[in-house]
Structure formats: C-alpha cells, structure tokens
Design an enzyme around this catalytic site. Structure first.
Site, short mmCIF file in Angstrom:
data_model
loop_
_atom_site.label_atom_id
_atom_site.label_comp_id
_atom_site.label_asym_id
_atom_site.label_seq_id
_atom_site.Cartn_x
_atom_site.Cartn_y
_atom_site.Cartn_z
N LYS A 169 0.85 -1.18 0.00
CA LYS A 169 0.00 0.00 0.00
C LYS A 169 0.89 1.24 0.00
O LYS A 169 1.52 1.56 0.99
CB LYS A 169 -0.90 0.06 1.24
CG LYS A 169 -1.96 1.14 1.08
CD LYS A 169 -2.47 1.70 2.39
CE LYS A 169 -1.64 2.83 2.92
NZ LYS A 169 -1.61 4.05 2.12
N GLY A 200 -4.83 3.25 -1.28
CA GLY A 200 -5.89 3.31 -0.28
C GLY A 200 -5.45 4.08 0.94
O GLY A 200 -4.27 4.44 1.08
N GLY A 202 -4.59 4.75 4.88
CA GLY A 202 -3.87 3.97 5.89
C GLY A 202 -4.82 3.25 6.83
O GLY A 202 -4.61 2.09 7.17
N VAL A 205 -7.05 0.39 3.96
CA VAL A 205 -6.23 -0.67 3.34
C VAL A 205 -5.05 -1.03 4.25
O VAL A 205 -4.72 -2.21 4.45
CB VAL A 205 -5.75 -0.23 1.94
CG1 VAL A 205 -4.78 -1.23 1.36
CG2 VAL A 205 -6.95 -0.05 1.02
N GLY A 206 -4.42 0.00 4.83
CA GLY A 206 -3.28 -0.26 5.72
C GLY A 206 -3.68 -1.13 6.90
O GLY A 206 -3.01 -2.11 7.23
N GLU A 244 10.41 1.30 9.87
CA GLU A 244 11.36 2.39 9.55
C GLU A 244 10.64 3.70 9.85
O GLU A 244 9.76 4.11 9.09
CB GLU A 244 11.75 2.33 8.07
CG GLU A 244 12.48 1.08 7.65
CD GLU A 244 13.91 1.05 8.16
OE1 GLU A 244 14.37 2.06 8.73
OE2 GLU A 244 14.56 0.01 8.00
N CYS A 278 13.51 11.36 6.49
CA CYS A 278 13.62 10.82 7.85
C CYS A 278 15.04 10.99 8.38
O CYS A 278 15.25 11.03 9.58
CB CYS A 278 13.23 9.35 7.84
SG CYS A 278 14.10 8.42 6.56
N GLU A 378 10.09 15.48 15.60
CA GLU A 378 10.41 15.53 14.18
C GLU A 378 9.50 16.55 13.50
O GLU A 378 8.27 16.43 13.57
CB GLU A 378 10.18 14.14 13.57
CG GLU A 378 10.58 14.08 12.13
CD GLU A 378 10.25 12.72 11.51
OE1 GLU A 378 9.11 12.26 11.65
OE2 GLU A 378 11.15 12.15 10.86
P1 NAD Z 1 2.47 8.18 7.99
O1 NAD Z 1 2.89 7.29 9.11
O2 NAD Z 1 1.37 9.12 8.21
O3 NAD Z 1 2.04 7.29 6.73
C1 NAD Z 1 2.89 6.31 6.18
C2 NAD Z 1 2.03 5.28 5.47
O4 NAD Z 1 1.25 4.60 6.46
C3 NAD Z 1 1.05 5.86 4.45
O5 NAD Z 1 0.94 4.97 3.36
C4 NAD Z 1 -0.26 5.89 5.24
O6 NAD Z 1 -1.40 5.83 4.42
C5 NAD Z 1 -0.12 4.63 6.09
N1 NAD Z 1 -0.92 4.60 7.31
C6 NAD Z 1 -1.42 5.65 8.00
N2 NAD Z 1 -2.14 5.20 9.06
C7 NAD Z 1 -2.08 3.86 9.04
C8 NAD Z 1 -2.61 2.83 9.87
N3 NAD Z 1 -3.34 3.11 10.94
N4 NAD Z 1 -2.34 1.54 9.57
C9 NAD Z 1 -1.57 1.23 8.50
N5 NAD Z 1 -1.06 2.16 7.67
C10 NAD Z 1 -1.29 3.46 7.93
O7 NAD Z 1 3.80 8.91 7.49
P2 NAD Z 1 3.94 9.94 6.30
O8 NAD Z 1 3.43 11.25 6.76
O9 NAD Z 1 3.42 9.36 5.03
O10 NAD Z 1 5.54 9.99 6.16
C11 NAD Z 1 6.35 10.76 6.96
C12 NAD Z 1 6.94 9.96 8.09
O11 NAD Z 1 7.64 8.83 7.58
C13 NAD Z 1 7.97 10.74 8.89
O12 NAD Z 1 7.79 10.50 10.26
C14 NAD Z 1 9.29 10.16 8.42
O13 NAD Z 1 10.35 10.28 9.33
C15 NAD Z 1 8.93 8.74 8.20
N6 NAD Z 1 9.87 8.10 7.30
C16 NAD Z 1 10.75 7.19 7.81
C17 NAD Z 1 11.70 6.61 6.97
C18 NAD Z 1 12.68 5.59 7.46
O14 NAD Z 1 13.23 4.89 6.63
N7 NAD Z 1 12.91 5.47 8.75
C19 NAD Z 1 11.77 7.00 5.64
C20 NAD Z 1 10.86 7.95 5.17
C21 NAD Z 1 9.92 8.49 6.00
#
Ligand code: NAD
Length: 476
Positions: A169, A200, A202, A205-206, A244, A278, A378
């Site tokens: 996803k 989808g 989060g 679908v997540g 991650e 990140c 962050e």
């Molecule tokens: P997010 O956690 O809001 O979303 C990430 C993904 O998770 C999206 O596809 C989202 O739709 C999905 N998601 C959201 N709620 C969910 C749930 N309850 N269950 C399952 N899936 C769900 O993060 P974001 O805003 O898309 O990205 C930014 C964040 O990602 C920052 O905190 C950044 O540091 C982190 N990040 C970490 C790395 C790493 O490798 N450590 C790399 C890139 C980004």
C-alpha cells in the site's frame, strides 16, 4: 486532470471495489490536479488472497530465476526514469536534481537486490545442524510519500529476492508516481500475484494489511505514531515487523572542522529532500568556542539557497508536499519562537517571492536547548536547530539524548577522531563528512526510530525465517 482508477492485483490492472475519490495536488500551486480512486478492505483482501496463492510456487523458485526477474524489473523501471522524474517534481515538489536521483535510485534497487541475492548463503551449518533460510510468506508493505517510488521498489525488490510475495500500500498522495511504477513493474512479466499494489487510506487498506492473518510480516516506513499502532496490531497474529520510522538526527561538528567544508554538509543534511527526509540532520551541534563564526556562516549559506518552483533546475528547496504538512511546519516554527529559541534566519511566514503553494522559508534556530519541542520532535520540513556544546563528551551526550536514533552525521578534519565519535552515537547510520548513501549496508533505527533493518543482507534476512534441520546426512 489526471485520474488514476486502477490498482494492481494478481498480475492485472483492476478497478477497485472501493469507490472513494481522493484529491491529488500540485504542491507548487496548491491546486487540485487529479484524483485517485482508492481501494478498500475488500481490495486489500483480494490482494492478500492473490499473494497467498502465488506464494507456494514463488517460494520454490531458484536464485537464478529470481535474479532473472529482478533484471527484468530493473530494465522496465529504467525505461520510465524520465516519466517518474517528471511526476516526482510535479506531484511531490522535489527539485529536479533530487527527482532525477530518486527515479534512478528506484530502478537501481533491483540491482542492489541482485547483488545481495548473488552473494547470500541460504544454507549454512551451525554445529550439527543445517540451517536453512526459508521465505517468510506474504509480506505486507506500507510506504510514505517522501520517496514514493524508491520505497515501493526497495521493499518489493528485497521481498522478491527472498522468494516472498507482497501486498503493498503506497501513500495515497503519490498516485501518479505509483501508477508509473505499477506500469513499469507489470512490463517485467512476473507471475501473477507475486506483487500486488493497492492504493488506499492507511486506516482502511493499511489496517486490513496489518491485521490480516495471511500476512506473515509487515514492512512499514512512516511515522513513529503509526509504527507503534502497527506493532500493537501485529501482536495478535505474531507478524514479524520491520518498522522504519521518524528521526531527529544530530550533526556533530567537531572543533577541528573546516568551516567552509562543514557548512554545505550541515545544510545538505538538514534541508535535503525539502527537509522531508527521515534522515535529515536537524539538530546541529557546534562547539561553543566557534559558535558565532559557525552561526554567521550558516546564516550566509541559508540565504544563498534558492527556494521556489521545483521545475526550475536552479531550485534547491521546493514546496512541502501538502497543506497539512505546510501548516504543521509553520506551527513548529511558531512553537520554537514561543519557547524562547532565536530565529537566525527564516520564520513561519511564506517566502516573500512565493504567493501560493506550500512553501516555507528554510529556517535556522539558535539558542535552542535540547529539551525544547523543536529539538525533540520531528518537524519534517526545512527547519534546523543549532545548539552549542562545551566539549566532545558533551556533544555525544546531547546527540544521544533523544528518543530517536535513525541517523547521525559527524564533521571533522580528523578521520580517526570522527570515527571514534561515530562509534559512540546511538544511531542506525552515521555519515562522516558527507559520505554518500550505501544501499547494501543495513538501514534502520535505534530506539523509537524503528525496529529491524532494511537493505542488503540484513533486509533480505528480515524476509526469511531460519530453520534448523537436525540429523541431516552430510557428505564425508
Ligand atoms: P504516515 O505514518 O502518516 O504514513 C505512512 C504510510 O502509512 C502511508 O501509506 C499511510 O497511508 C499509512 N498509514 C497511516 N495510518 C495507518 C494505519 N493506521 N495503519 C496502517 N497504515 C497506515 O507517514 P507519512 O506522513 O506518510 O511519512 C512521513 C513519516 O515517515 C515521517 O515520520 C518520516 O520520518 C517517516 N519516514 C521514515 C523513513 C525511514 O526509513 N525510517 C523514511 C521515510 C519516511
């Protein structure tokens, strides 16, 4: 308007069962550019079923067969680098150089997986046992928007190398980039069900992926907040997890660092990917006795940075990805001021020459203490905090005083000293003097930056279960 109405299940593009239309934006103008039709729980279940059906045969494929597939995937993605670059600029707001790098990197992940697979021993003897590394099953992958194609390709490539099938996803905000990746990967002609991609939300679908009993492992890249909820839900079916998550990485400038060398490294680490990485080095630790000189050089450096339309090759920092992200970053800048930090440059207002779009000024705070909100949380935008330290021990203590531990940076003119400091930092990666990314070395975080590692052999093993077979006959 660009509309994306299909997802990828069982080797085919299909219309989702879900009917929700989600707006897509150009962050440079803040205008709607199209829509994506989102999948729902039913689509996620269909994708899991396809991946489950494909797993028995795929898990028995040979190393060479999978290397052949990875080569085809690499070739297919390489064909689409220009399209992907364009989409990354327009949909995400990445400056041209970053978008080109990211698109090429997405294709190269398949080469990295090949190198890993070629060199990996799936069987080894430990005392009297034969240890066999077995593909774990169906992997559920969830990716963020800040390097969309790279995360999709990175996660799929290593799962394929391991002999696992996948349900992925991607971020709902990156549908154009995802569409290009899906089309390219389809061209490689892998067996149906080996990888499935479902756009989808989060929480729809997540959540279905992270709860589904047929998912053996979840590989998630995103925020620490969502990562924690995934860890909790994984417990019910004992899913393996690779998380991650976020970071608040330190850049330690040692007192022997050359000012002219250090400042570009500080700014690259802090503001790379529009400050939406990140791994950004957002806590800059500068020796007390050189503090004023460094601040002046950093201020001058930031004021040279070109902020603006990412389509312009001269641009170094483009817009943030969304209105939500824009408001969040502005809020953090205001919080920094309210908590008593001093703005060295930047601020919460939009840059003067940009009347629309999700732009913020690259912002540097000084007089920051490590207990302030802006030093602990962050921000995920181009905002760095410069803090002073008294001596090396002090710098190491401040650097490690964080709930995160994804990355760290050390700048010094003495390589041995820099290495000694690097060894003492609690971070999954430490880059000395701007060392480039290493895609075969493990990547992941200490503490609340995550669990487990991706990339190379460490990433491959996260998709495998060790099985010890006792009583095997061995050749004399
Ligand atoms: P997010 O956690 O809001 O979303 C990430 C993904 O998770 C999206 O596809 C989202 O739709 C999905 N998601 C959201 N709620 C969910 C749930 N309850 N269950 C399952 N899936 C769900 O993060 P974001 O805003 O898309 O990205 C930014 C964040 O990602 C920052 O905190 C950044 O540091 C982190 N990040 C970490 C790395 C790493 O490798 N450590 C790399 C890139 C980004």
């Amino acid at each position: 308007m660009r509309n994306f109405n299909q997802i990828y299940i069982d080797g085919q593009f299909v219309t989702p069962h879900g009917t929700e239309q989600f707006d897509l934006f150009d962050p440079t103008t803040g205008t709607v550019t199209g829509h994506v039709r989102l999948g729902d729980e039913e689509d996620a279940r269909r994708a899991v079923a396809a991946a489950r059906r494909a797993f028995p045969a795929f898990s028995q494929t040979s190393r060479n067969e999978r290397i052949g597939m990875l080569r085809r995937l690499h070739a297919a993605m390489s064909e689409r680098v220009d399209d992907l670059t364009q989409a990354t600029i327009e949909e995400y707001g990445a400056p041209v150089s970053r978008a080109v790098w990211g698109a090429k990197y997405a294709a190269e992940t398949f080469l990295h997986a090949i190198t890993t697979l070629e060199n990996y021993a799936f069987e080894r003897d430990i005392a009297s046992a034969r240890v066999v590394m077995q593909p774990i099953g169906v992997v559920g992958q969830i990716t963020p928007w800040n390097a969309n194609a790279g995360f999709i390709c990175g996660k799929l490539s290593i799962a394929i190398a391991a002999g696992c099938t996948s349900v992925l996803k991607p971020s709902e905000m990156s549908a154009w980039q995802t569409q290009i990746v899906m089309e390219a990967l389809h061209e490689a002609g892998l067996p149906p069900g080996v990888f499935n991609i479902v756009n989808g939300r989060g929480d729809v679908v997540g959540t279905e992926i992270t709860h589904h009993p047929d998912i053996a492992k979840v590989s998630f890249t995103g925020s620490t907040r969502v990562g924690k909820s995934i860890l909790r839900s994984a417990a019910d079916t004992m899913k393996r997890v690779t998380l991650e998550l976020g970071g608040k990485s330190p850049t330690i400038v040692l007192d022997d660092a050359d000012l002219a060398q250090a400042v570009p490294l500080i700014l690259n680490a802090g503001f790379g990917n529009n400050g939406q990485a990140c791994i950004n080095g957002t806590r800059v630790l500068v020796p007390e006795n050189r503090f004023e000189a460094f601040c002046e050089a950093i201020r001058a450096g930031v004021e040279q940075i070109a902020v603006g339309d990412p389509r312009d090759p001269a641009t170094q920092i483009g817009p943030l990805v969304s209105r939500t992200q824009h408001e969040r970053v502005q809020r953090y800048i205001r919080t920094g001021v309210e908590e008593g930090a001093t703005l060295l440059t930047g601020g919460a207002e939009r840059p003067d020459h940009l009347e629309r779009g999700y732009f913020v000024k690259p912002t540097v705070f000084v007089n920051v203490t490590n207990d302030m909100t802006i030093a602990r949380e962050e921000i995920f935008g181009p905002v760095i905090c410069v803090m002073r330290y008294r001596h090396e021990e002090d710098a190491i203590a401040i650097a490690n005083d964080t709930s995160y531990g994804l990355h760290a940076y050390v700048v010094s003119s003495d390589p041995e000293r820099a290495q000694a400091v690097a060894r003492r930092l609690d971070a999954g990666r430490v880059a000395i003097n701007g060392a480039p990314h290493e895609p075969l070395a493990p990547f992941g975080g200490f503490k609340q930056s995550g669990i487990g590692r991706e990339y190379g052999e460490f990433g491959l093993e996260a998709c495998l279960e060790p099985k010890a077979i006792l009583g095997m006959q061995r050749a004399a």
